[in-house]
Structures are given as structure tokens and as C-alpha cells.
Motif scaffolding. Structure first.
Motif, PDB file in Angstrom:
ATOM      1  N   ARG A  54       0.751  -1.120  -0.131  1.00 28.36           N
ATOM      2  CA  ARG A  54      -0.044  -0.056  -0.009  1.00 28.36           C
ATOM      3  C   ARG A  54       0.976   1.329   0.270  1.00 28.36           C
ATOM      4  NH1 ARG A  54      -3.867   0.656  -2.012  1.00 28.36           N
ATOM      5  NH2 ARG A  54      -3.011   2.663  -2.921  1.00 28.36           N
ATOM      6  N   ASP A  58       0.816   4.261  -2.709  1.00 31.28           N
ATOM      7  CA  ASP A  58       0.620   5.469  -2.515  1.00 31.28           C
ATOM      8  C   ASP A  58       1.729   6.377  -2.828  1.00 31.28           C
ATOM      9  OD1 ASP A  58      -1.626   4.623  -1.601  1.00 31.28           O
ATOM     10  OD2 ASP A  58      -0.968   4.885   0.651  1.00 31.28           O
ATOM     11  N   GLY A  71       2.894  -1.057  -6.233  1.00 28.83           N
ATOM     12  CA  GLY A  71       2.765  -1.827  -5.149  1.00 28.83           C
ATOM     13  C   GLY A  71       3.888  -2.894  -4.759  1.00 28.83           C
TER      14      GLY A  71
END
Length: 144
Positions: A54, A58, A71
Motif C-alpha cells: 500500500r 501511495d 505496489g
């Protein structure tokens, strides 16, 4: 493009890796923006499933890179290359908030993330003179 030396304005920030106390987040972000950085804040949630994946997704998004298949470290490295060699040379300050929560739960994972981010970014920059965009990482948490 010349690099921005933020150390004079941010004397509370240590040399890399830049671990910054949580209470200085606002000062950090505001000063970096005033100096000309595009500030990209990313929140790390250690309790989320697949936290590292994650975080990488991000970070990829925060850097303004294509997020397809994001990822993983290999994809992050590819997207980082795209960011560092793009025509947009505006410097980026990546402010990662909450990675300190990982220290006691998964020290190996914490060291891996910090090491990989710093070494991949430096490595891409060393591979080509075209990869000359400044990307600086700041790790905000409770370090004391």
C-alpha cells in the motif's frame, strides 16, 4: 536545475535519513513548499493489510507517476525512473508519516523500506545524467 539545500531553513532535520519528529510536520511541509518543493505527503498505516504494498502504491501516486501495477519494488523503481527523467524538474519532497509505527513491530521491514527508498532513488540518479530531478525523503514520526 540546481538542487535546493533545505538544511539552513530546516535546522531540526538531520542528514539523511531525515527522521523528523511528528510535532514538526507543519513546519517541515510549509518550509519545504516555500523553498520550492512540491510536497507529497504519504500516510503509512502499519495495521493495514499489505502495508508495504500500500505504501509503495501511495508513494507512486504521490510522485505523480503511473499507478498501474503499483505496489512492488520493481514497479516503484520503474516509476521512479520515469519521475526522475521527466521533463518536469520541479523538486519533490516526499514526507512519509507514520513509518515509526513499524519499528517495534517489524524492524527488518522498516529498515528495508528506508534503505530501498534512499538507495533506489540515488541509484537511478547515478545511472543517467537525465535522471536529475531532486527527490528528498522525510520520515515523520515519534523517534525520540
Amino acid at each position: 536545475m540546481s538542487w535546493i539545500d533545505y538544511r539552513k531553513e530546516l535546522d531540526f532535520v538531520p542528514d539523511s535519513p531525515a527522521f523528523v519528529e511528528r510535532g514538526r510536520l507543519r513546519d517541515l511541509s510549509e518550509t519545504l513548499a516555500k523553498l520550492g518543493f512540491r510536497v507529497a505527503e504519504v500516510l503509512f498505516d502499519n495495521d493495514a493489510p499489505n502495508g508495504e504494498r500500500r505504501l509503495l502504491a501511495d508513494l507512486t501516486s504521490a510522485l505523480g507517476a503511473a499507478t498501474a501495477h503499483a505496489g512492488s519494488w520493481p514497479v516503484f523503481n520503474d516509476r521512479l525512473w520515469d519521475v526522475l527523467t521527466s521533463e518536469d524538474k520541479a523538486p519533490i519532497a516526499v514526507v512519509i508519516i507514520g513509518l515509526d509505527s513499524m519499528v517495534k513491530k517489524n524492524l527488518h521491514g522498516f529498515v528495508k523500506i528506508v534503505h530501498n527508498l534512499l538507495s533506489l532513488t540515488e541509484g537511478v540518479g547515478l545511472q543517467s545524467g537525465e535522471a536529475n530531478r531532486q527527490v528528498a525523503y522525510f520520515f515523520v514520526g515519534s523517534w525520540g
